[in-house]
Design an enzyme around this catalytic site. Structure first.
Site, PDB file in Angstrom:
ATOM      1  N   GLY A  46       0.864  -1.213   0.051  1.00  0.00           N
ATOM      2  CA  GLY A  46       0.299  -0.199   0.114  1.00  0.00           C
ATOM      3  C   GLY A  46       0.795   0.759  -0.154  1.00  0.00           C
ATOM      4  N   GLN A  51       2.854  10.059   1.768  1.00  0.00           N
ATOM      5  CA  GLN A  51       4.388   9.236   2.035  1.00  0.00           C
ATOM      6  C   GLN A  51       5.028   9.861   0.799  1.00  0.00           C
ATOM      7  OE1 GLN A  51       2.329   4.641   2.460  1.00  0.00           O
ATOM      8  NE2 GLN A  51       4.425   4.586   4.159  1.00  0.00           N
ATOM      9  N   CYS A  91       6.282  -0.216   7.668  1.00  0.00           N
ATOM     10  CA  CYS A  91       5.500   1.253   6.524  1.00  0.00           C
ATOM     11  C   CYS A  91       6.856   1.624   5.510  1.00  0.00           C
ATOM     12  CB  CYS A  91       5.195   2.411   7.615  1.00  0.00           C
ATOM     13  SG  CYS A  91       5.155   3.949   6.905  1.00  0.00           S
ATOM     14  N   LEU A  92       7.066   1.764   4.652  1.00  0.00           N
ATOM     15  CA  LEU A  92       7.683   2.296   3.523  1.00  0.00           C
ATOM     16  C   LEU A  92       8.545   3.009   4.611  1.00  0.00           C
ATOM     17  CD1 LEU A  92       5.820   1.490   0.532  1.00  0.00           C
ATOM     18  CD2 LEU A  92       8.131  -0.078   1.360  1.00  0.00           C
ATOM     19  N   HIS A 133      -4.226   1.012   7.764  1.00  0.00           N
ATOM     20  CA  HIS A 133      -3.081   1.969   7.731  1.00  0.00           C
ATOM     21  C   HIS A 133      -2.807   3.045   6.632  1.00  0.00           C
ATOM     22  CE1 HIS A 133       1.195   1.418   8.402  1.00  0.00           C
ATOM     23  NE2 HIS A 133       1.167   1.879   7.246  1.00  0.00           N
ATOM     24  N   GLU A 134      -2.748   2.595   5.771  1.00  0.00           N
ATOM     25  CA  GLU A 134      -3.051   4.397   4.343  1.00  0.00           C
ATOM     26  C   GLU A 134      -4.151   5.367   5.450  1.00  0.00           C
ATOM     27  OE1 GLU A 134      -0.686   3.078   2.924  1.00  0.00           O
ATOM     28  OE2 GLU A 134      -0.905   1.424   3.039  1.00  0.00           O
ATOM     29  N   HIS A 137      -2.135   7.459   7.189  1.00  0.00           N
ATOM     30  CA  HIS A 137      -1.238   8.427   6.174  1.00  0.00           C
ATOM     31  C   HIS A 137      -1.734   9.728   6.097  1.00  0.00           C
ATOM     32  CE1 HIS A 137       2.777   6.396   6.895  1.00  0.00           C
ATOM     33  NE2 HIS A 137       1.897   4.849   5.960  1.00  0.00           N
TER      34      HIS A 137
END
Ligand code: GNR
Ligand code: NI
Length: 167
Positions: A46, A51, A91-92, A133-134, A137
Site C-alpha cells: 500500500g 508518503q 511501513c515504507l 493504515h493508509e 497516513h
C-alpha cells in the site's frame, strides 16, 4: 510513469493532513499511476499520497503476490467497523520496523476510483489493515504512534542513525 521519493519517519511532512480531491483530472491519474509504480518497486502492499509528499486523499493498495489486484481509493471513508485483529505492520516510511497494531477486523469503505466513480467495498484481514493504515497516513498518523513511547523513541533514534549513514 515515475518512481516517487518516499518520506521517512520522523519527517514532519508525514504529519500534514491530506485534503479531499475535488476533481479527478489528468494530474490525479498520473499521481495514481506513479504511486503504483513506486509501491510495486519498493515493494509494498500500500501507499498513501502523504508518503510521497502529496497532501491529497489518494491511496493505492495491492495485497496480491503478482500485482494482479490494484485498488485505488480516492477520498475514502469508513462506513462500518467490526471486530479487532492485530497483525505485524510495517511501513515504507519506517523501513525495517515490524510491530503489531490493533485494528478493526472487518470494515466497509466508500471511495472514488480512478474513473471518478463512487464505490463501496468490504474488506477483512490484511486488506482491512492496509486500508486503515493508509487512511491513517492521510491524517498524518503513523503505525508507530500506536506503540509505547519507549518503542517509538528507539525507532526514532534508529531511523535518525540510518538517515545519517545514508548521507
Ligand atoms: O508494505 C506495507 N506492508 C504492510 C504490512 C502490514 C500492514 C500494513 C502494511 S502497509 C505497508 C506499505 C506502507 O507503508 N503503506 O503506507
Ligand atoms: Ni505506511
Amino acid at each position: 510513469m515515475a518512481i516517487l521519493n518516499i518520506l521517512n519517519y520522523p519527517d514532519d511532512r508525514l504529519r500534514i493532513q491530506a485534503k479531499p480531491v475535488e476533481e479527478i483530472d489528468a494530474g490525479i491519474v498520473q499521481l495514481v499511476d506513479d504511486m503504483f509504480e513506486t509501491m510495486y518497486k519498493a515493494p509494498g502492499v500500500g501507499l498513501a499520497a502523504t508518503q510521497v509528499n502529496v497532501h491529497k486523499r489518494v491511496i493505492v493498495i495491492d495485497i496480491s503476490e503478482d500485482k494482479s489486484r490494484p485498488l485505488t481509493l480516492i477520498n475514502p471513508e469508513i462506513l462500518e467497523k467490526e471486530g479487532i485483529q492485530s497483525i505485524d505492520e510495517g511501513c515504507l516510511s519506517v523501513p525495517g520496523i515490524y510491530e503489531p497494531v490493533e485494528r478493526a477486523q472487518r470494515i466497509r469503505v466508500k471511495a472514488l476510483n480512478k474513473q471518478g466513480e463512487t464505490f463501496e467495498m468490504e474488506a477483512e484481514e490484511l486488506l482491512a489493515v492496509c486500508i486503515q493504515h493508509e487512511m491513517d497516513h492521510l491524517q498524518g498518523k503513523l503505525f508507530v504512534d500506536y506503540l509505547s513511547q519507549l518503542k517509538r523513541h528507539r525507532i526514532r533514534k534508529k531511523m535518525q542513525k540510518q538517515q545519517k549513514m545514508a548521507m
